[in-house]
Design an enzyme around this catalytic site. Structure first.
Site, PDB file in Angstrom:
ATOM      1  N   HIS A  38       0.838  -1.202   0.000  1.00 18.03           N
ATOM      2  CA  HIS A  38       0.000   0.000   0.000  1.00 18.03           C
ATOM      3  C   HIS A  38       0.872   1.251   0.000  1.00 18.03           C
ATOM      4  O   HIS A  38       1.408   1.662   1.025  1.00 18.03           O
ATOM      5  CB  HIS A  38      -0.953  -0.009   1.195  1.00 18.03           C
ATOM      6  N   HIS A  45      -5.355  -5.835  -6.058  1.00 19.84           N
ATOM      7  CA  HIS A  45      -5.307  -7.020  -5.209  1.00 19.84           C
ATOM      8  C   HIS A  45      -6.701  -7.357  -4.679  1.00 19.84           C
ATOM      9  O   HIS A  45      -7.617  -6.544  -4.736  1.00 19.84           O
ATOM     10  CB  HIS A  45      -4.313  -6.833  -4.058  1.00 19.84           C
ATOM     11  N   CYS A  80     -14.000  -4.572   6.528  1.00 22.85           N
ATOM     12  CA  CYS A  80     -13.425  -4.961   5.251  1.00 22.85           C
ATOM     13  C   CYS A  80     -12.026  -5.501   5.497  1.00 22.85           C
ATOM     14  O   CYS A  80     -11.494  -5.382   6.587  1.00 22.85           O
ATOM     15  CB  CYS A  80     -13.423  -3.806   4.258  1.00 22.85           C
ATOM     16  N   HIS A  82      -8.576  -8.042   3.483  1.00 23.67           N
ATOM     17  CA  HIS A  82      -7.943  -8.670   2.334  1.00 23.67           C
ATOM     18  C   HIS A  82      -8.157 -10.181   2.342  1.00 23.67           C
ATOM     19  O   HIS A  82      -8.215 -10.793   3.397  1.00 23.67           O
ATOM     20  CB  HIS A  82      -6.450  -8.354   2.321  1.00 23.67           C
ATOM     21  N   GLU A 100     -11.933  -8.104  13.780  1.00 17.34           N
ATOM     22  CA  GLU A 100     -12.163  -6.668  13.981  1.00 17.34           C
ATOM     23  C   GLU A 100     -13.287  -6.372  14.965  1.00 17.34           C
ATOM     24  O   GLU A 100     -13.194  -5.440  15.750  1.00 17.34           O
ATOM     25  CB  GLU A 100     -12.497  -5.992  12.647  1.00 17.34           C
ATOM     26  N   TYR A 117     -12.573  -0.913  -7.171  1.00 18.20           N
ATOM     27  CA  TYR A 117     -12.370   0.523  -7.052  1.00 18.20           C
ATOM     28  C   TYR A 117     -10.889   0.836  -6.896  1.00 18.20           C
ATOM     29  O   TYR A 117     -10.078  -0.017  -6.520  1.00 18.20           O
ATOM     30  CB  TYR A 117     -13.147   1.097  -5.861  1.00 18.20           C
ATOM     31  N   GLU A 127      -5.535   2.855  -2.651  1.00 16.69           N
ATOM     32  CA  GLU A 127      -6.219   1.571  -2.502  1.00 16.69           C
ATOM     33  C   GLU A 127      -6.628   1.171  -3.908  1.00 16.69           C
ATOM     34  O   GLU A 127      -7.145   1.995  -4.671  1.00 16.69           O
ATOM     35  CB  GLU A 127      -7.455   1.673  -1.603  1.00 16.69           C
ATOM     36  N   GLU A 129      -8.462  -2.213  -5.375  1.00 17.02           N
ATOM     37  CA  GLU A 129      -8.959  -3.518  -4.953  1.00 17.02           C
ATOM     38  C   GLU A 129     -10.067  -4.076  -5.840  1.00 17.02           C
ATOM     39  O   GLU A 129     -10.954  -3.343  -6.279  1.00 17.02           O
ATOM     40  CB  GLU A 129      -9.474  -3.429  -3.512  1.00 17.02           C
ATOM     41  N   TRP A 175     -14.706   3.874  -0.892  1.00 20.38           N
ATOM     42  CA  TRP A 175     -15.299   2.596  -1.302  1.00 20.38           C
ATOM     43  C   TRP A 175     -16.698   2.424  -0.745  1.00 20.38           C
ATOM     44  O   TRP A 175     -17.565   1.912  -1.425  1.00 20.38           O
ATOM     45  CB  TRP A 175     -14.394   1.414  -0.925  1.00 20.38           C
TER      46      TRP A 175
END
Length: 189
Positions: A38, A45, A80, A82, A100, A117, A127, A129, A175
């Site tokens: 990042h 990704h 959110c 990965h 989280e 996005y 970002e 993704e 996003w």
């Protein structure tokens, strides 16, 4: 392109903290360390986003921890993260939401499988993704926020979130603004 090649050459053995790099068709290219990828040239990704509601229909929004690399302190969707190698987006969401929020979501289903996005935050970090979007439910009484990820939360009617995204988009992560619009009036139906 050289940066992407360097990332692929230095693929880490530990799959715990990597992102899965993909091409424009979503084909996997390899992995790269999450923290190292990042920057101002973040390659595309795999990721995921969730929107979770409680039994009365209000939707959980969270405020990103103030030390996050991208969009620190921004209000955003429920959770959110990965996707790791060999993991489906739903498996990633079950893992990451539990980390989280301290509770596993229920009834997760992908409603925007091809959401993608690219956004640049105020510091210049990008970002980029391929980010399937899911909706589901969560037990509000079981939530235990991880302060390393989330500094605040709130419950908001879906219609208010959509109105805020349309009229005051700078209050939210980019996003989530795109997702609130794309998900329509009631993505849980």
């Amino acid at each position: 392109m050289q940066g992407l090649l360097d990332l692929l050459r230095g693929q880490p053995e530990d799959t715990e903290d990597v992102v899965v790099l993909v091409d424009d068709r979503g084909e996997e290219l390899g992995t790269a360390p999450r923290l190292g990828v990042h920057d101002r040239n973040t390659p595309l990704h795999k990721a995921f986003s969730t929107h979770l509601r409680r039994p009365d229909g209000k939707v959980l929004i969270t405020r990103r921890a103030l030390h996050k690399t991208t969009w620190p302190g921004a209000w955003t969707n429920s959770a959110c993260g990965h996707v790791r190698p060999g993991e489906s987006p739903v498996e990633a969401a079950l893992r990451r939401v539990t980390e989280e929020l301290g509770v596993a979501p229920t009834g997760l289903r992908v409603v925007l499988p091809d959401f993608r996005y690219r956004a640049v935050d105020a510091s210049g970090v990008v970002e980029n993704e391929l980010c399937p979007v899911m909706v589901g439910e969560v037990d509000p009484d079981a939530i235990r926020l991880d302060p390393a990820e989330v500094c605040e939360m709130d419950w908001v009617p879906w219609s208010e979130l959509r109105r805020t995204a349309a009229t005051l988009p700078r209050l939210l992560s980019p996003w989530s603004v795109l997702q609130f619009e794309a998900l329509g009036e009631d993505p849980w139906q």
